[in-house]
Scaffold this motif. Structure first.
Motif, PDB file in Angstrom:
ATOM      1  N   GLY A  48       0.784  -1.234   0.000  1.00  0.00           N
ATOM      2  CA  GLY A  48       0.000   0.000   0.000  1.00  0.00           C
ATOM      3  C   GLY A  48       0.816   1.285   0.000  1.00  0.00           C
ATOM      4  N   THR A  49       2.117   1.177   0.285  1.00  0.00           N
ATOM      5  CA  THR A  49       2.980   2.363   0.273  1.00  0.00           C
ATOM      6  C   THR A  49       3.919   2.370  -0.928  1.00  0.00           C
TER       7      THR A  49
ATOM      8  N   GLY B 272      11.724   4.091   2.912  1.00  0.00           N
ATOM      9  CA  GLY B 272      11.582   3.069   1.875  1.00  0.00           C
ATOM     10  C   GLY B 272      10.123   2.717   1.672  1.00  0.00           C
ATOM     11  N   ALA B 273       9.842   2.007   0.603  1.00  0.00           N
ATOM     12  CA  ALA B 273       8.449   1.708   0.258  1.00  0.00           C
ATOM     13  C   ALA B 273       7.858   0.631   1.177  1.00  0.00           C
TER      14      ALA B 273
ATOM     15  N   ARG C 191      17.477  14.164   6.981  1.00  0.00           N
ATOM     16  CA  ARG C 191      16.462  14.605   6.015  1.00  0.00           C
ATOM     17  C   ARG C 191      15.952  13.410   5.209  1.00  0.00           C
ATOM     18  N   MET C 192      14.760  13.541   4.678  1.00  0.00           N
ATOM     19  CA  MET C 192      14.208  12.551   3.732  1.00  0.00           C
ATOM     20  C   MET C 192      13.573  13.311   2.586  1.00  0.00           C
ATOM     21  N   LEU C 193      14.125  13.237   1.415  1.00  0.00           N
ATOM     22  CA  LEU C 193      13.587  13.971   0.263  1.00  0.00           C
ATOM     23  C   LEU C 193      12.565  13.162  -0.528  1.00  0.00           C
ATOM     24  N   GLY C 194      12.591  11.833  -0.375  1.00  0.00           N
ATOM     25  CA  GLY C 194      11.628  11.002  -1.084  1.00  0.00           C
ATOM     26  C   GLY C 194      12.040  10.597  -2.486  1.00  0.00           C
ATOM     27  N   SER C 195      13.289  10.860  -2.846  1.00  0.00           N
ATOM     28  CA  SER C 195      13.808  10.388  -4.138  1.00  0.00           C
ATOM     29  C   SER C 195      15.243   9.940  -3.935  1.00  0.00           C
ATOM     30  N   ALA C 196      15.470   8.655  -4.101  1.00  0.00           N
ATOM     31  CA  ALA C 196      16.823   8.114  -3.905  1.00  0.00           C
ATOM     32  C   ALA C 196      17.812   8.816  -4.832  1.00  0.00           C
ATOM     33  N   ALA C 197      17.389   9.057  -6.060  1.00  0.00           N
ATOM     34  CA  ALA C 197      18.292   9.676  -7.037  1.00  0.00           C
ATOM     35  C   ALA C 197      18.650  11.100  -6.615  1.00  0.00           C
ATOM     36  N   LEU C 198      17.660  11.851  -6.136  1.00  0.00           N
ATOM     37  CA  LEU C 198      17.954  13.227  -5.719  1.00  0.00           C
ATOM     38  C   LEU C 198      18.694  13.254  -4.394  1.00  0.00           C
TER      39      LEU C 198
ATOM     40  N   TYR D 199      24.300   9.491   2.783  1.00  0.00           N
ATOM     41  CA  TYR D 199      22.973   8.943   2.453  1.00  0.00           C
ATOM     42  C   TYR D 199      23.070   7.435   2.508  1.00  0.00           C
ATOM     43  N   TYR D 200      22.103   6.818   3.147  1.00  0.00           N
ATOM     44  CA  TYR D 200      22.041   5.355   3.120  1.00  0.00           C
ATOM     45  C   TYR D 200      20.580   4.939   3.040  1.00  0.00           C
ATOM     46  N   GLU D 201      20.342   3.809   2.417  1.00  0.00           N
ATOM     47  CA  GLU D 201      18.969   3.287   2.357  1.00  0.00           C
ATOM     48  C   GLU D 201      19.000   1.803   2.032  1.00  0.00           C
ATOM     49  N   PHE D 202      18.045   1.082   2.617  1.00  0.00           N
ATOM     50  CA  PHE D 202      17.843  -0.338   2.331  1.00  0.00           C
ATOM     51  C   PHE D 202      16.495  -0.489   1.628  1.00  0.00           C
ATOM     52  N   GLY D 203      16.463  -1.225   0.532  1.00  0.00           N
ATOM     53  CA  GLY D 203      15.181  -1.469  -0.147  1.00  0.00           C
ATOM     54  C   GLY D 203      15.064  -0.778  -1.491  1.00  0.00           C
TER      55      GLY D 203
END
Ligand code: IPD
Length: 276
Positions: free
Chosen positions: A39-40, A164-165, A193-200, A213-217
């Motif tokens: 749903g996300t 992440g989604a 911060r969280m901008l909502g775009s991995a690329a940006l 910047y780090y993220e899983f998923g």
């Protein structure tokens, strides 16, 4: 050879701008929203339409090349990174932003040859900022060269990460734990911060407006093109475990210096995800 790569680069820039124009027009309109894995995890008609536009235009120019596109893969297409020149495409990175009219959305076009990304084009189309890189030639925003911050003290860092989604509870425990690791003493960074775009997010590291910047998923199409922009801006791109980046491993760590990259990778807990 060099001329071929230049032709690929010029074509990618032209197509990213055209695609960005379509996204920009749709941005302010009513949207048809659907969900994918959960749903996300959102998708709109525009994501699909823009991916068709990008892949269609590239195929005309480069019929022998391969393609990995977010919406094609979602629809059951293959996500195979071979040695053949492969275009890696995210028509709208930041679909949730697009849906909510939060102006951080980007068209992502990368080209990998022998599994190495050689060209990265990210068009932040609402803010009209074009980020580009060719391997070995530096990174640019609207034609001006950009550089990472070079900051070495993680306690002075501005950090970007994302929820992440997927909000699977077991993974969220780790996400929250990592959040506390960077937010609280002893590391206690300047801000998160969280901008909502991995690329940006990656482009922010490349232009020195954030330091880690780090993220899983994430998926390969979120990081392939923008990852090269980080490297060409003098930044470091790693697997969050500290090993070399693996584009298909669904995770990323980028930093403006080797010191911050290493420090972060030592302290972050990793999440293992099914590969792309
Ligand atoms: C998403 C964005 C978001 C990240 C998600 C990605 P999409 O890409 O990059 O910042 O947190 O992991 O899936 O789905 O909008 O192309």
């Amino acid at each position: 050879d060099d001329q071929d790569i230049q032709h690929c680069f010029d074509t990618a820039v032209r197509i990213a701008r055209n695609a960005g124009e379509v996204v920009r027009v749709a941005f302010h309109k009513e949207k048809n929203i659907d969900t994918k894995s959960c749903g996300t995890d959102l998708v709109t008609e525009t994501d699909k339409q823009v991916e068709e536009l990008i892949i269609g235009s590239l195929k005309k120019e480069f019929p022998s090349h391969s393609f990995i596109g977010e919406e094609t893969v979602s629809a059951g297409g293959s996500c195979n990174l071979t040695n053949n020149p492969t275009w890696i495409i995210d028509p709208i990175d930041g679909t949730t932003n697009f849906v909510h009219r939060f102006p951080y959305v980007a068209v992502c076009i990368g080209l990998a040859i022998n599994k190495k990304v050689e060209i990265g084009v990210i068009y932040s189309c609402i803010r009209d900022e074009l980020y580009t890189a060719r391997r070995g030639s530096g990174a640019f925003r609207n034609g001006k060269q950009i550089h990472c911050s070079g900051l070495t003290d993680i306690s002075k860092a501005l950090v970007i990460t994302e929820l992440g989604a997927s909000r699977e509870l077991a993974n969220m425990e780790v996400v929250n734990k990592n959040f506390r690791t960077v937010a609280e003493p002893p590391i206690r960074v300047h801000g998160i911060r969280m901008l909502g775009s991995a690329a940006l997010n990656l482009c922010s590291i490349a232009e020195g407006s954030a330091d880690l910047y780090y993220e899983f998923g994430i998926h390969v199409w979120d990081i392939a093109a923008a990852g090269l922009i980080v490297e060409e801006a003098g930044g470091v791109l790693l697997d969050p475990s500290g090993g070399p980046i693996d584009l298909m491993a669904r995770r990323v760590l980028a930093a403006g210096s080797q010191e911050i990259a290493e420090k972060a990778s030592k302290h972050l807990e990793c999440i293992d995800l099914p590969r792309d």
